[in-house]
Design a protein around this motif. Structure first.
Motif, PDB file in Angstrom:
ATOM      1  N   GLY A  56       0.800  -1.208   0.000  1.00 31.50           N
ATOM      2  CA  GLY A  56       0.000   0.000   0.000  1.00 31.50           C
ATOM      3  C   GLY A  56       0.839   1.267   0.000  1.00 31.50           C
ATOM      4  N   PHE A  57       0.560   2.134   0.973  1.00 37.45           N
ATOM      5  CA  PHE A  57       1.156   3.468   1.030  1.00 37.45           C
ATOM      6  C   PHE A  57       2.680   3.421   1.098  1.00 37.45           C
ATOM      7  CE2 PHE A  57       2.157   7.372   3.610  1.00 37.45           C
ATOM      8  CZ  PHE A  57       1.849   8.278   2.610  1.00 37.45           C
ATOM      9  N   VAL A  58       3.226   2.517   1.910  1.00 41.83           N
ATOM     10  CA  VAL A  58       4.683   2.429   2.059  1.00 41.83           C
ATOM     11  C   VAL A  58       5.324   2.031   0.737  1.00 41.83           C
ATOM     12  CG1 VAL A  58       6.573   1.282   3.271  1.00 41.83           C
ATOM     13  CG2 VAL A  58       4.491   1.887   4.502  1.00 41.83           C
ATOM     14  N   SER A  59       4.653   1.173  -0.017  1.00 44.15           N
ATOM     15  CA  SER A  59       5.162   0.761  -1.314  1.00 44.15           C
ATOM     16  C   SER A  59       5.271   1.942  -2.272  1.00 44.15           C
ATOM     17  CB  SER A  59       4.250  -0.320  -1.914  1.00 44.15           C
ATOM     18  OG  SER A  59       4.649  -0.650  -3.219  1.00 44.15           O
ATOM     19  N   VAL A  60       4.281   2.824  -2.229  1.00 42.36           N
ATOM     20  CA  VAL A  60       4.293   4.011  -3.091  1.00 42.36           C
ATOM     21  C   VAL A  60       5.500   4.889  -2.753  1.00 42.36           C
ATOM     22  CG1 VAL A  60       3.063   6.125  -3.707  1.00 42.36           C
ATOM     23  CG2 VAL A  60       1.805   3.987  -3.411  1.00 42.36           C
ATOM     24  N   ILE A  61       5.739   5.106  -1.461  1.00 42.47           N
ATOM     25  CA  ILE A  61       6.874   5.932  -1.043  1.00 42.47           C
ATOM     26  C   ILE A  61       8.194   5.295  -1.469  1.00 42.47           C
ATOM     27  CG2 ILE A  61       8.123   6.856   0.959  1.00 42.47           C
ATOM     28  CD1 ILE A  61       5.469   7.182   2.346  1.00 42.47           C
ATOM     29  N   ASN A  62       8.301   3.982  -1.319  1.00 43.72           N
ATOM     30  CA  ASN A  62       9.521   3.293  -1.728  1.00 43.72           C
ATOM     31  C   ASN A  62       9.790   3.463  -3.217  1.00 43.72           C
ATOM     32  OD1 ASN A  62      10.466   2.255   0.719  1.00 43.72           O
ATOM     33  ND2 ASN A  62       9.147   0.465   0.612  1.00 43.72           N
ATOM     34  N   ARG A  63       8.741   3.372  -4.024  1.00 46.65           N
ATOM     35  CA  ARG A  63       8.915   3.525  -5.471  1.00 46.65           C
ATOM     36  C   ARG A  63       9.319   4.945  -5.834  1.00 46.65           C
ATOM     37  NH1 ARG A  63       4.028   0.549  -5.791  1.00 46.65           N
ATOM     38  NH2 ARG A  63       2.925   2.433  -6.465  1.00 46.65           N
ATOM     39  N   LEU A  64       8.797   5.913  -5.106  1.00 55.32           N
ATOM     40  CA  LEU A  64       9.091   7.313  -5.406  1.00 55.32           C
ATOM     41  C   LEU A  64      10.482   7.736  -4.946  1.00 55.32           C
ATOM     42  CD1 LEU A  64       5.682   9.010  -4.474  1.00 55.32           C
ATOM     43  CD2 LEU A  64       6.613   8.655  -6.771  1.00 55.32           C
ATOM     44  N   THR A  65      10.953   7.166  -3.843  1.00 50.87           N
ATOM     45  CA  THR A  65      12.206   7.647  -3.235  1.00 50.87           C
ATOM     46  C   THR A  65      13.367   6.669  -3.324  1.00 50.87           C
ATOM     47  OG1 THR A  65      11.578   6.784  -1.051  1.00 50.87           O
ATOM     48  CG2 THR A  65      10.881   9.035  -1.588  1.00 50.87           C
ATOM     49  N   SER A  66      13.103   5.379  -3.503  1.00 52.36           N
ATOM     50  CA  SER A  66      14.151   4.343  -3.555  1.00 52.36           C
ATOM     51  C   SER A  66      15.140   4.500  -2.394  1.00 52.36           C
ATOM     52  CB  SER A  66      14.900   4.409  -4.896  1.00 52.36           C
ATOM     53  OG  SER A  66      14.030   4.206  -5.978  1.00 52.36           O
ATOM     54  N   PRO A  67      14.670   4.396  -1.133  1.00 50.17           N
ATOM     55  CA  PRO A  67      15.557   4.636   0.011  1.00 50.17           C
ATOM     56  C   PRO A  67      16.655   3.585   0.149  1.00 50.17           C
ATOM     57  CG  PRO A  67      13.484   3.680   0.746  1.00 50.17           C
ATOM     58  CD  PRO A  67      13.318   3.976  -0.712  1.00 50.17           C
ATOM     59  N   VAL A  68      17.836   4.037   0.561  1.00 50.14           N
ATOM     60  CA  VAL A  68      18.967   3.161   0.861  1.00 50.14           C
ATOM     61  C   VAL A  68      19.440   3.518   2.257  1.00 50.14           C
ATOM     62  CG1 VAL A  68      21.289   2.436   0.205  1.00 50.14           C
ATOM     63  CG2 VAL A  68      19.624   3.032  -1.568  1.00 50.14           C
ATOM     64  N   PHE A  69      19.691   2.519   3.098  1.00 52.13           N
ATOM     65  CA  PHE A  69      20.037   2.757   4.494  1.00 52.13           C
ATOM     66  C   PHE A  69      21.494   2.377   4.774  1.00 52.13           C
ATOM     67  CE2 PHE A  69      15.519   1.998   4.213  1.00 52.13           C
ATOM     68  CZ  PHE A  69      14.985   3.021   4.972  1.00 52.13           C
ATOM     69  N   TYR A  70      22.167   3.257   5.511  1.00 52.22           N
ATOM     70  CA  TYR A  70      23.530   3.011   5.961  1.00 52.22           C
ATOM     71  C   TYR A  70      23.615   3.332   7.448  1.00 52.22           C
ATOM     72  CZ  TYR A  70      25.094   2.743   1.089  1.00 52.22           C
ATOM     73  OH  TYR A  70      25.264   2.371  -0.224  1.00 52.22           O
ATOM     74  N   SER A  71      24.516   2.701   8.146  1.00 51.66           N
ATOM     75  CA  SER A  71      24.754   2.987   9.551  1.00 51.66           C
ATOM     76  C   SER A  71      26.245   2.867   9.844  1.00 51.66           C
ATOM     77  CB  SER A  71      23.953   2.033  10.455  1.00 51.66           C
ATOM     78  OG  SER A  71      24.310   0.686  10.196  1.00 51.66           O
ATOM     79  N   THR A  72      26.643   3.365  10.998  1.00 50.00           N
ATOM     80  CA  THR A  72      28.056   3.357  11.392  1.00 50.00           C
ATOM     81  C   THR A  72      28.250   2.439  12.593  1.00 50.00           C
ATOM     82  OG1 THR A  72      28.262   5.652  10.649  1.00 50.00           O
ATOM     83  CG2 THR A  72      30.018   4.786  12.057  1.00 50.00           C
ATOM     84  N   THR A  73      29.170   1.505  12.494  1.00 53.86           N
ATOM     85  CA  THR A  73      29.428   0.567  13.582  1.00 53.86           C
ATOM     86  C   THR A  73      30.255   1.239  14.677  1.00 53.86           C
ATOM     87  OG1 THR A  73      31.430  -0.259  12.493  1.00 53.86           O
ATOM     88  CG2 THR A  73      29.359  -1.386  11.997  1.00 53.86           C
ATOM     89  N   ALA A  74      30.425   0.541  15.801  1.00 52.66           N
ATOM     90  CA  ALA A  74      31.148   1.105  16.944  1.00 52.66           C
ATOM     91  C   ALA A  74      32.598   1.459  16.603  1.00 52.66           C
ATOM     92  CB  ALA A  74      31.114   0.120  18.113  1.00 52.66           C
ATOM     93  N   ASP A  75      33.194   0.762  15.632  1.00 52.02           N
ATOM     94  CA  ASP A  75      34.578   1.055  15.253  1.00 52.02           C
ATOM     95  C   ASP A  75      34.687   2.088  14.137  1.00 52.02           C
ATOM     96  OD1 ASP A  75      33.623  -0.412  13.155  1.00 52.02           O
ATOM     97  OD2 ASP A  75      35.103  -2.031  13.286  1.00 52.02           O
ATOM     98  N   GLY A  76      33.562   2.736  13.809  1.00 52.90           N
ATOM     99  CA  GLY A  76      33.583   3.805  12.824  1.00 52.90           C
ATOM    100  C   GLY A  76      33.396   3.368  11.385  1.00 52.90           C
ATOM    101  N   LYS A  77      33.140   2.109  11.146  1.00 53.23           N
ATOM    102  CA  LYS A  77      32.965   1.608   9.789  1.00 53.23           C
ATOM    103  C   LYS A  77      31.534   1.848   9.315  1.00 53.23           C
ATOM    104  CE  LYS A  77      33.394  -2.580   6.964  1.00 53.23           C
ATOM    105  NZ  LYS A  77      33.704  -4.033   6.976  1.00 53.23           N
ATOM    106  N   ILE A  78      31.395   2.382   8.111  1.00 51.26           N
ATOM    107  CA  ILE A  78      30.072   2.618   7.534  1.00 51.26           C
ATOM    108  C   ILE A  78      29.644   1.368   6.771  1.00 51.26           C
ATOM    109  CG2 ILE A  78      28.729   4.007   5.915  1.00 51.26           C
ATOM    110  CD1 ILE A  78      30.570   6.345   6.520  1.00 51.26           C
TER     111      ILE A  78
END
Length: 225
Positions: free
Chosen positions: A50-72
């Protein structure tokens, strides 16, 4: 129901513990600073159509995070979600559309549900929410769009937020959630930052005093920007 993925013997709550009954953390807790049940895989699958699918198609989100040792790293594995309360601090993108894919990613990848602190108008009913949308330019005037359709869309939006764990933003609610060891999502810029105007893309609009830092320190919460 079990074959379709809707029935599960036990459900986990947003606070990390298992629910003790069907009503423990059920619909009666939505919109309140209490632990709520995490959705099942089937419920997430249906919602993603539904709605979340529409947002995903429009924005194509990619997620990144940083570990405790500073690695992305790609994904959210760098966020220490199982080490006490977490306070996620964000910069609202256009009409807060960034929130839905992010919360779904937390559930599917880490098995946790961040509790968003939302503007009180979300919980004031479809009329109030539709009016806020008109003032912010998100909903057309009634002469150009049927009021019934606008209110239905507002009700769907508000229901989606509460289903995804949102509660009215207040110091009291934030205190309760952190006290329970939950993951809290806060946009200090609030509604003004969500309704950005021309030339304000990615602009941070935070209040002069960041009181959320003081409250996070009280509970030893990790602040994740």
């Amino acid at each position: 129901m079990e074959a379709d993925g809707f029935y599960v013997p036990t459900r986990r709550l947003s606070s990390g513990r298992a629910s003790t009954s069907a009503s423990d953390g059920g619909g009666a807790s939505f919109g309140l600073p209490r632990p709520i049940q995490l959705p099942t895989a089937k419920e997430l699958e249906l919602d993603s159509q539904g709605f979340v699918s529409v947002i995903n198609r429009l924005t194509s989100p990619v997620f990144y995070s940083t570990t405790a040792d500073g690695k992305i790293v790609r994904g959210l594995l760098g966020i220490p979600v199982h080490q006490g309360p977490i306070l996620l601090i964000g910069n609202h993108q256009f009409f807060a559309g960034d929130m839905y894919p992010m919360i779904k990613q937390f559930i599917t990848e880490l098995g946790v549900l961040p509790r968003g602190l939302a503007h009180p108008v979300v919980f004031a009913g479809p009329d109030a929410l539709a009016e806020a949308g008109r003032q912010g330019g998100m909903v057309q005037e009634e002469r150009n769009r049927n009021k019934k359709d606008a209110n239905a869309g507002a009700a769907q939006f508000g229901g989606l937020l509460t289903t995804y764990g949102a509660v009215p933003v207040s110091g009291k609610n934030m205190h309760k959630l952190l006290e329970q060891g939950e993951i809290v999502l806060l946009y200090p810029g609030g509604a003004r930052e969500a309704f950005k105007r021309k030339g304000e893309a990615y602009k941070i609009m935070w209040p002069g005093k960041a009181e959320f830092v003081r409250m996070a320190a009280k509970f030893g919460a990790t602040i994740v920007p």
